[in-house]
Design an enzyme around this catalytic site. Structure first.
Site, short mmCIF file in Angstrom:
data_model
loop_
_atom_site.label_atom_id
_atom_site.label_comp_id
_atom_site.label_asym_id
_atom_site.label_seq_id
_atom_site.Cartn_x
_atom_site.Cartn_y
_atom_site.Cartn_z
N TRP A 1 -3.72 -1.92 -1.50
CA TRP A 1 -3.78 -3.31 -2.30
C TRP A 1 -4.23 -4.28 -1.14
CZ3 TRP A 1 -1.13 -7.98 -1.81
CH2 TRP A 1 -1.18 -8.93 -3.05
N LYS B 1 1.81 -2.24 -8.76
CA LYS B 1 3.19 -2.04 -9.51
C LYS B 1 4.51 -2.58 -8.67
CE LYS B 1 6.07 -0.94 -12.95
NZ LYS B 1 6.05 -1.83 -13.88
N GLU C 1 7.90 -15.27 -19.72
CA GLU C 1 7.73 -13.75 -19.55
C GLU C 1 6.46 -13.69 -20.50
OE1 GLU C 1 7.84 -11.19 -17.86
OE2 GLU C 1 7.50 -9.48 -19.20
N ASN D 1 0.89 -0.28 6.16
CA ASN D 1 1.25 -1.04 5.05
C ASN D 1 2.07 -2.02 5.42
OD1 ASN D 1 2.16 -1.97 2.58
ND2 ASN D 1 3.98 -0.63 2.38
N GLY D 2 1.70 -3.42 5.17
CA GLY D 2 2.17 -4.73 6.03
C GLY D 2 1.30 -5.63 6.01
N GLU E 1 -1.55 -11.30 -17.02
CA GLU E 1 -1.75 -10.40 -15.99
C GLU E 1 -2.41 -9.11 -16.52
OE1 GLU E 1 1.46 -8.26 -14.49
OE2 GLU E 1 2.87 -8.43 -16.10
N LYS F 1 2.80 -12.21 -19.08
CA LYS F 1 2.11 -10.61 -19.69
C LYS F 1 0.60 -10.88 -19.98
CE LYS F 1 4.64 -7.68 -18.78
NZ LYS F 1 5.45 -8.41 -18.01
N CYS G 1 0.86 -1.10 0.02
CA CYS G 1 -0.04 -0.05 0.13
C CYS G 1 1.02 1.27 0.12
CB CYS G 1 -0.84 0.05 1.35
SG CYS G 1 -1.63 -1.65 1.53
N HIS H 1 5.95 -34.38 -22.44
CA HIS H 1 5.83 -35.27 -20.94
C HIS H 1 4.74 -34.71 -20.21
CE1 HIS H 1 10.25 -36.62 -21.54
NE2 HIS H 1 10.25 -35.37 -22.13
N ARG I 1 1.67 1.52 -5.57
CA ARG I 1 1.60 0.58 -4.63
C ARG I 1 0.31 -0.22 -4.36
NH1 ARG I 1 6.35 1.55 -2.06
NH2 ARG I 1 5.56 0.21 -0.19
C1 AGP Z 1 5.49 -7.71 -14.07
O1 AGP Z 1 4.82 -7.40 -15.16
C2 AGP Z 1 4.67 -7.55 -12.97
N1 AGP Z 1 4.39 -6.21 -12.69
C3 AGP Z 1 5.27 -8.10 -11.88
O2 AGP Z 1 5.79 -9.70 -11.91
C4 AGP Z 1 6.76 -7.55 -11.28
O3 AGP Z 1 7.75 -8.03 -12.37
C5 AGP Z 1 7.38 -8.17 -9.98
O4 AGP Z 1 6.49 -7.84 -8.96
C6 AGP Z 1 8.59 -7.66 -9.54
O5 AGP Z 1 8.65 -6.25 -9.36
P1 AGP Z 1 10.14 -5.28 -9.22
O6 AGP Z 1 10.92 -5.69 -10.53
O7 AGP Z 1 10.11 -4.14 -9.23
O8 AGP Z 1 11.02 -5.97 -8.12
#
Ligand code: AGP
Length: 606
Positions: free
Chosen positions: A76, A601, A479, A102-103, A486, A483, A2, A502, A27
């Site tokens: 969050w 983020k 990756e 936050n936590g 998410e 993408k 958060c 397999h 956040r």
């Molecule tokens: C990636 O698109 C996501 N937003 C997420 O997996 C992100 O890469 C991950 O949380 C790591 O974040 P950071 O690079 O800020 O440590």
């Protein structure tokens, strides 16, 4: 994770806090709130709303809150749905005490049961509200003492900020979750990170675990959890949080995908020797003192780490592996002074990556961060930092930061290879020339957007999707799958291509498309055999292939061509169509591309 912002001083407190919250919304953005004190002894006024900060802003326009002190929070959700009730601030029934957190309070359930049994009435389902009631229970006029008494009973992570109208103070404490003090002339701030303070002050103090801070008319006072005076340095922030604008793009994510050629150029600038035979990183790496490399990260950063580890092992002949930070920190890893631990992170605030790095340091490892955000927590906790120079990445789905991570990790692998003597002049120059030429190749890959938009319905309408890769592109497949998941919310799984037979091949059906990375010339025959196995079962295959490959169309339903580059550099080119596939699928599905549901983020809770 958060975002927290608090203010005490002569400015309109609510608007100061809202300005800060907008800067920490990355956040978490599933609900937001603000509490304001206008005069000592009067109940606090507060507003909190589910949804993004804009919803709270509209509510504040209708019901302005005036005061000299304010606490703000953007959430969050960890415990309790993202709704008005569970939003922070949490306010006591008499309206005199407010708290933002936050936590995660790990032992909140037994504490809540005990408090309920002694008559406390809980309004939310959150873990955070427990701390409010513990403070209420302990408060006898000294808010800092009450907070210390409360925190002595909790286990978990916190950046917690409280205000009580009887004390005209703001009191805060941190353990694991970040919190920064902003110093002004007769006014002070608290925030989850420096960027929220920069519109107001550049004089900051980063709190450390166990610190308790009191903001009051008399200035800032710091103690530990036992009430003993603590000294922390004041720092002057010498950088600007680059603000990002969409610049005409429909989404930040699309803009950031398009920025990738220039991001690579920036990441390379000044980091290649004049004769292009080596990388220059300003690191005092003694590779002979290193007998193992562990790259640790989360999410997309861990996939960049996978490519980096493969390149380091291939070029420097040093055993290298990637470990997901949330696992590495708990698995009692064999790490010592001869281990180089590379923490990869865009934000530098990911709590799992921070914890894994701290564990590595505790075991004596040399630590290096590959990270984007200056002044982030991670930047202050490692031996060396290599910055990505990607600029602010606003889209929650990481793209340009990922590209910059690949660029920097490739340079690092080349440097290490040259230092150990295992990377010869010819290959080093070939790779460095390839890196310098890569922005052009990315421009060309970006030009396939129309083609990819035509293919997006295959993924947007899919029940699930499979992503396959070989060698350094196994991480690229992971990756690409992430993408898609998410931002479009379509399920996807990634596998090493050789693994299909397999088990996963049982999944193949017309509505389960397969995206296969087919640029590996060395194992091309193996790749085409794998594709034939899929096609023989009516699999729909979208191949990512190198320009000039005139066989691939016989093995795939659709092909997206990318410029041919050295296979070791191909993850940087191959990921572009995967980013665009995810983006176009999400747009086709009407998703919130820049702030997808349930995400944030920067993940600053475990
Ligand atoms: C990636 O698109 C996501 N937003 C997420 O997996 C992100 O890469 C991950 O949380 C790591 O974040 P950071 O690079 O800020 O440590």
């Amino acid at each position: 994770m958060c975002g927290i912002v608090a203010y005490l001083g002569g400015r309109p407190a609510a608007s100061v806090v809202m300005e800060g919250l907008r800067r920490v919304a990355y956040r978490g953005y599933d609900s937001a709130g603000v509490a304001v004190a206008s005069e000592a002894g009067a109940p606090l006024e507060w507003l909190k709303r589910a949804g993004k900060i804009s919803v709270l802003e509209e509510a504040l326009e209708r019901t302005p809150l005036a005061g000299y002190l304010a606490l703000g929070h953007t959430r969050w959700a960890t415990h309790g749905r993202p709704d008005d009730v569970n939003a922070h601030p949490h306010v006591s029934e008499d309206g005199r005490l407010a708290l933002v957190h936050n936590g995660i309070i790990e032992n909140y359930l037994p504490l809540r049961e005990r408090l309920r049994a002694s008559g406390h009435h809980f309004r939310s389902q959150t873990d955070s509200e427990v701390v409010l009631h513990l403070i209420e229970e302990a408060f006898q006029g000294d808010l800092a003492a009450a907070l210390r008494a409360a925190l002595a009973q909790v286990r978990g992570s916190y950046a917690v900020v409280v205000a009580h109208t009887d004390s005209a103070e703001v009191v805060a404490a941190r353990h694991t979750s970040p919190l920064v003090v902003g110093h002004g002339d007769g006014e002070q701030w608290l925030a989850s990170d420096v960027t929220a303070l920069l519109p107001f002050t550049r004089h900051v103090t980063h709190l450390q675990d166990g610190d308790v801070v009191v903001l009051g008319r008399g200035g800032v006072r710091l103690t530990d959890l036992q009430g003993r005076e603590v000294e922390r340095p004041r720092e002057l922030v010498d950088w600007d949080a680059e603000t990002a604008e969409k610049d005409g793009y429909e989404h930040f994510m699309l803009k950031e995908i398009a920025e990738q050629p220039s991001v690579v150029r920036r990441a390379l600038a000044g980091r290649i020797t004049d004769d292009a035979s080596d990388a220059e990183l300003g690191l005092s790496l003694e590779p002979h003192a290193i007998d193992r490399v562990i790259v640790t990260a989360a999410g997309t950063a861990s996939y960049a780490g996978g490519v980096g580890a493969a390149l380091i092992e291939s070029l420097a002949r040093v055993p290298a592996s990637v470990e997901v930070a949330s696992e590495m920190r708990y698995r009692d890893p064999v790490i010592d002074a001869r281990t180089l631990v590379i923490a990869v992170s865009q934000s530098g605030e990911t709590v799992d990556t921070l914890a894994a790095t701290r564990e590595a340091r505790r075991r004596g490892a040399r630590t290096l961060a590959v990270l984007n955000v200056k002044g982030s927590t991670l930047s202050r906790e490692v031996d060396d930092v290599l910055y990505l120079r990607a600029g602010p990445e606003v889209g929650v789905a990481s793209t340009k930061a990922y590209m910059a991570m690949l660029t920097v990790l490739t340079l690092l692998a080349i440097r290490m290879g040259r230092a150990t003597g295992s990377l010869d002049d010819t290959l080093a120059k070939r790779l460095l020339d390839g890196l310098v030429a890569l922005p052009q190749a990315l421009e060309s890959a970006l030009a396939s957007r129309e083609r990819i938009r035509d293919l997006a319905p295959h993924l947007a309408g899919a029940r699930s999707a499979l992503y396959l890769g070989r060698g350094v592109n196994v991480s690229t497949a992971f990756e690409g799958a992430l993408k898609l998941k998410e931002i479009s919310y379509v399920h996807a799984e990634a596998y090493p291509m050789g693994e299909m037979k397999h088990g996963p091949i049982a999944l193949i059906e017309p509505d389960v498309p397969v995206v296969a990375i087919a640029t590996d010339a060395e194992r091309y025959d193996k790749t085409t055999s794998s594709l034939q196995e899929l096609r023989a079962r009516d699999g729909f295959v979208i191949a990512i292939a190198s320009e000039g490959d005139d066989e691939i169309e016989a093995h795939a339903s659709e092909v997206v061509f990318v410029p041919r580059v050295d296979e070791l550099l191909s993850p940087m080119v191959n990921v572009v169509p995967l980013q665009l596939l995810a983006y176009e699928s999400a747009v086709a599905l009407g998703r919130d591309v820049d702030q997808p549901r349930n995400l944030a983020k920067s993940v600053t809770v475990e």
